[in-house]
Design a protein around this motif. Structure first.
Motif, PDB file in Angstrom:
ATOM      1  N   LEU A 144       4.721  -1.073  -9.142  1.00 38.97           N
ATOM      2  CA  LEU A 144       3.518  -1.612  -9.775  1.00 38.97           C
ATOM      3  C   LEU A 144       2.273  -0.949  -9.210  1.00 38.97           C
ATOM      4  N   VAL A 145       1.267  -0.766 -10.056  1.00 35.16           N
ATOM      5  CA  VAL A 145       0.018  -0.142  -9.630  1.00 35.16           C
ATOM      6  C   VAL A 145      -0.846  -1.174  -8.908  1.00 35.16           C
ATOM      7  N   SER A 146      -1.377  -0.790  -7.760  1.00 34.87           N
ATOM      8  CA  SER A 146      -2.203  -1.685  -6.952  1.00 34.87           C
ATOM      9  C   SER A 146      -3.682  -1.517  -7.320  1.00 34.87           C
ATOM     10  N   GLU A 147      -4.531  -2.235  -6.626  1.00 33.42           N
ATOM     11  CA  GLU A 147      -5.977  -2.134  -6.838  1.00 33.42           C
ATOM     12  C   GLU A 147      -6.618  -1.077  -5.949  1.00 33.42           C
ATOM     13  N   TYR A 148      -5.826  -0.384  -5.126  1.00 32.11           N
ATOM     14  CA  TYR A 148      -6.375   0.521  -4.120  1.00 32.11           C
ATOM     15  C   TYR A 148      -6.419   1.965  -4.615  1.00 32.11           C
ATOM     16  N   ASP A 149      -7.506   2.659  -4.250  1.00 32.04           N
ATOM     17  CA  ASP A 149      -7.695   4.057  -4.644  1.00 32.04           C
ATOM     18  C   ASP A 149      -7.039   4.996  -3.645  1.00 32.04           C
ATOM     19  N   PHE A 150      -6.319   5.974  -4.151  1.00 30.43           N
ATOM     20  CA  PHE A 150      -5.643   6.966  -3.315  1.00 30.43           C
ATOM     21  C   PHE A 150      -6.632   7.677  -2.396  1.00 30.43           C
ATOM     22  N   LYS A 151      -7.814   8.001  -2.892  1.00 28.48           N
ATOM     23  CA  LYS A 151      -8.792   8.781  -2.123  1.00 28.48           C
ATOM     24  C   LYS A 151      -9.304   8.066  -0.887  1.00 28.48           C
ATOM     25  N   ASP A 152      -9.103   6.753  -0.812  1.00 33.49           N
ATOM     26  CA  ASP A 152      -9.625   5.979   0.319  1.00 33.49           C
ATOM     27  C   ASP A 152      -8.646   5.878   1.487  1.00 33.49           C
ATOM     28  N   TYR A 153      -7.469   6.485   1.355  1.00 33.27           N
ATOM     29  CA  TYR A 153      -6.442   6.296   2.386  1.00 33.27           C
ATOM     30  C   TYR A 153      -5.861   7.626   2.848  1.00 33.27           C
ATOM     31  N   ALA A 154      -5.461   7.636   4.121  1.00 33.65           N
ATOM     32  CA  ALA A 154      -4.828   8.824   4.716  1.00 33.65           C
ATOM     33  C   ALA A 154      -3.322   8.605   4.813  1.00 33.65           C
ATOM     34  N   PHE A 155      -2.564   9.703   4.840  1.00 33.73           N
ATOM     35  CA  PHE A 155      -1.110   9.652   4.880  1.00 33.73           C
ATOM     36  C   PHE A 155      -0.568  10.637   5.920  1.00 33.73           C
ATOM     37  N   SER A 156      -1.182  10.629   7.095  1.00 32.83           N
ATOM     38  CA  SER A 156      -0.806  11.614   8.125  1.00 32.83           C
ATOM     39  C   SER A 156       0.631  11.424   8.593  1.00 32.83           C
ATOM     40  N   LYS A 157       1.076  10.172   8.752  1.00 26.34           N
ATOM     41  CA  LYS A 157       2.443   9.926   9.220  1.00 26.34           C
ATOM     42  C   LYS A 157       3.468  10.373   8.179  1.00 26.34           C
ATOM     43  N   LEU A 158       3.165  10.142   6.935  1.00 24.06           N
ATOM     44  CA  LEU A 158       4.040  10.590   5.860  1.00 24.06           C
ATOM     45  C   LEU A 158       4.110  12.117   5.822  1.00 24.06           C
ATOM     46  N   ARG A 159       2.971  12.750   5.944  1.00 24.18           N
ATOM     47  CA  ARG A 159       2.929  14.216   5.914  1.00 24.18           C
ATOM     48  C   ARG A 159       3.675  14.805   7.107  1.00 24.18           C
ATOM     49  N   THR A 188       0.270   3.055  -6.154  1.00 31.98           N
ATOM     50  CA  THR A 188       1.272   2.038  -6.451  1.00 31.98           C
ATOM     51  C   THR A 188       1.467   1.219  -5.172  1.00 31.98           C
ATOM     52  N   ASN A 189       2.204   0.134  -5.273  1.00 35.20           N
ATOM     53  CA  ASN A 189       2.481  -0.648  -4.062  1.00 35.20           C
ATOM     54  C   ASN A 189       3.260   0.173  -3.044  1.00 35.20           C
ATOM     55  N   ALA A 190       4.127   1.055  -3.520  1.00 29.76           N
ATOM     56  CA  ALA A 190       4.856   1.935  -2.596  1.00 29.76           C
ATOM     57  C   ALA A 190       3.894   2.830  -1.843  1.00 29.76           C
ATOM     58  N   GLY A 191       2.924   3.397  -2.567  1.00 34.89           N
ATOM     59  CA  GLY A 191       1.924   4.232  -1.923  1.00 34.89           C
ATOM     60  C   GLY A 191       1.102   3.461  -0.911  1.00 34.89           C
ATOM     61  N   ALA A 192       0.724   2.232  -1.266  1.00 33.34           N
ATOM     62  CA  ALA A 192      -0.069   1.411  -0.351  1.00 33.34           C
ATOM     63  C   ALA A 192       0.715   1.072   0.913  1.00 33.34           C
ATOM     64  N   LEU A 193       2.012   0.867   0.778  1.00 28.70           N
ATOM     65  CA  LEU A 193       2.834   0.534   1.944  1.00 28.70           C
ATOM     66  C   LEU A 193       3.035   1.726   2.874  1.00 28.70           C
ATOM     67  N   LEU A 194       2.827   2.949   2.367  1.00 34.35           N
ATOM     68  CA  LEU A 194       3.033   4.146   3.176  1.00 34.35           C
ATOM     69  C   LEU A 194       1.735   4.769   3.671  1.00 34.35           C
ATOM     70  N   ALA A 195       0.590   4.179   3.331  1.00 40.96           N
ATOM     71  CA  ALA A 195      -0.684   4.654   3.857  1.00 40.96           C
ATOM     72  C   ALA A 195      -0.761   4.341   5.348  1.00 40.96           C
ATOM     73  N   ASP A 196      -1.420   5.226   6.109  1.00 36.35           N
ATOM     74  CA  ASP A 196      -1.524   5.020   7.556  1.00 36.35           C
ATOM     75  C   ASP A 196      -2.068   3.639   7.878  1.00 36.35           C
ATOM     76  N   ASP A 197      -3.154   3.283   7.221  1.00 35.80           N
ATOM     77  CA  ASP A 197      -3.750   1.958   7.401  1.00 35.80           C
ATOM     78  C   ASP A 197      -3.433   1.145   6.157  1.00 35.80           C
ATOM     79  N   SER A 198      -2.182   0.701   6.056  1.00 44.66           N
ATOM     80  CA  SER A 198      -1.708   0.030   4.842  1.00 44.66           C
ATOM     81  C   SER A 198      -2.544  -1.209   4.530  1.00 44.66           C
ATOM     82  N   PRO A 199      -3.039  -1.312   3.280  1.00 45.05           N
ATOM     83  CA  PRO A 199      -3.810  -2.505   2.908  1.00 45.05           C
ATOM     84  C   PRO A 199      -2.928  -3.709   2.564  1.00 45.05           C
TER      85      PRO A 199
END
Length: 464
Positions: A144-159, A188-199
């Motif tokens: 499901l798509v979340s309310e959070y913007d991709f541009k506002d989050y970092a994914f250093s651990k994933l990278r 998406t919720n998956a993306g939000a759960l994998l952001a460094d600072d997960s919302p």
């Protein structure tokens, strides 16, 4: 005949007679069976499984079909079969697991969806109703798509993990192919759960090393505790590190090598924690993944039972097929090398234990689930075992064991000291006394004064 039907029914209810005037008494089970894994209602059978029979099975069969059509929406798939048991007429209503969930019982303008908890049919709580709605839409929480913007989050651990596993840098287009963001730049919720600072604030991990065999350890309940938040990769790494720092490893020499014997199989811990984080039910709010370590065991708790509604303790682990509650997360973790996509976590957990040098049959990992939770228990492979001084490096191993005991005492005392309501200078003096004299040695007032940095002059103590 009745025993065969009951044996084949995953869930079942027994009704002495058909209640036409109070159909909710049995129609709620029809709703629950359709919303779950299916089930069977027996009419003309009492709770002791004795056949009492129906006076007019044909009329009752017509009423059952009519009431299901009138009161259950959408219309569920079922088979109604007449049978004879001990010369008496009974009816067997087999309800299939539905694909168009939720299935509601409707009457007097009210619609209620039911689920099975134990041997009862109860109104579905909000999180369960949301699960049923997603199931009926053929959607999952993580996509499901979340309310959070991709541009506002970092994914250093994933990278970092992607680079370490594949040898390649993670290109931006992979966030789309991984289903971590949509075409509008929303996570998406998956993306939000994998952001460094997960919302996703309820995606947290609580770890505790309890003092003793339960949660009431005496003077100090917990020897170590920590709370972690952020990317699922962070939770996984921190959880494994917490377990490693709270377990010991024995070892013994062989003719040409050294055999290590850790308290817990790291591979089993890793697999259990991956399953807990990836397959948990993120619709259950106010509950997180927990790691609880006791003297004799370690438990990993995760919100949400088996995705297919079954109970793990009633299943054959070797024949469980992969049912993924969060397939997007599972796919990403598969691409990162954390898990296999076909699902073999249970097998790996048990096989790793079986291969341990100090494994015994009574230490078999245990799995338990109900509607709202899943729990894995891993037993301490070294708990209660005496040191074999003929096979273990005698003096070194004995010294290591003694050192471990001293270390635990130090940790216990220092944790207790931190909880005291006293001045920092007083705590510091107490700690110095402990380090110098331990628990058992005697000391005098002069020793206290010396460590505290005070001198006795004309009946008074002054700071040096």
């Amino acid at each position: 005949m009745i025993d065969r039907w009951i044996a084949e029914a995953t869930e079942c209810d027994f009704k002495v007679a058909l209640e036409v005037k109070k159909p909710k008494s049995w129609l709620k089970s029809v709703s629950a069976f359709a919303n779950g894994i299916g089930g069977t209602l027996f009419f003309g059978i009492d709770n002791d499984r004795n056949a009492v029979g129906l006076d007019d099975a044909q009329t009752d069969a017509e009423a059952i079909s009519r009431l299901i059509k009138e009161r259950i929406t959408p219309y569920p798939s079922f088979v109604l079969a007449p049978e004879r048991e001990d010369g008496k007429d009974i009816l067997v209503l087999s309800v299939s697991a539905g694909r168009s969930t939720p299935y509601y019982y409707k009457a007097d303008g009210i619609m209620e969806a039911y689920i099975r908890i134990g041997n009862e049919s109860v109104i579905a709580p909000s999180y369960a109703l949301n699960q049923l709605i997603l199931k009926g839409m053929h959607r999952t929480y993580d996509e499901l798509v979340s309310e959070y913007d991709f541009k506002d989050y970092a994914f250093s651990k994933l990278r970092e993990r992607y680079k370490a596993w594949t040898g390649n840098s993670m290109e931006e287009k992979l966030f789309d192919s991984f289903d971590m963001r949509d075409e509008h730049g929303k996570l998406t919720n998956a993306g939000a759960l994998l952001a460094d600072d997960s919302p996703i604030r309820h995606s947290r991990l609580f770890c505790t090393r309890w003092n003793g065999l339960d949660k009431s350890g005496g003077m100090v309940d917990a020897l170590d505790s920590a709370e972690f938040s952020g990317s699922l990769i962070i939770l996984l790494n921190e959880g494994v590190s917490f377990v490693k720092r709270n377990m010991k490893t024995r070892w013994k020499k062989t003719a040409d090598s050294r055999v290590e014997m850790p308290d817990y199989c790291e591979r089993s811990v890793f697999e259990a924690l991956v399953n807990a984080l990836i397959h948990r039910d993120y619709l259950i709010l106010g509950s997180e993944v927990h790691i609880d370590i006791y003297d004799d065991r370690l438990t990993i708790y995760s919100p949400g039972g088996m995705p297919d509604g079954t109970r793990i303790q009633e299943r054959d682990l070797s024949s469980i097929s992969s049912t993924r509650r969060n397939p997007v997360l599972a796919d990403i973790f598969g691409r990162l090398g954390y898990m296999e996509r076909q699902g073999s976590g249970f097998k790996k957990i048990t096989e790793s234990y079986h291969a341990a040098h100090n494994y015994r049959a009574e230490l078999e990992p245990k799995f338990y689930s109900d509607v709202t939770s899943f729990q894995v228990t891993l037993y301490n492979l070294n708990y209660g075992q005496s040191i074999d001084k003929t096979s273990i490096s005698d003096e070194n191993q004995l010294f290591d064991e003694q050192k471990a005991v001293v270390s635990e005492k130090n940790q216990l005392f220092e944790t207790f000291l931190l909880g005291l309501k006293a001045k920092a200078s007083t705590k510091e003096t107490m700690l110095k006394l402990y380090h110098k004299f331990g628990f058992d040695a005697a000391f005098a007032r002069a020793d206290i004064m010396n460590l505290a940095g005070v001198t006795l002059l004309t009946g008074r103590c002054i700071d040096r």
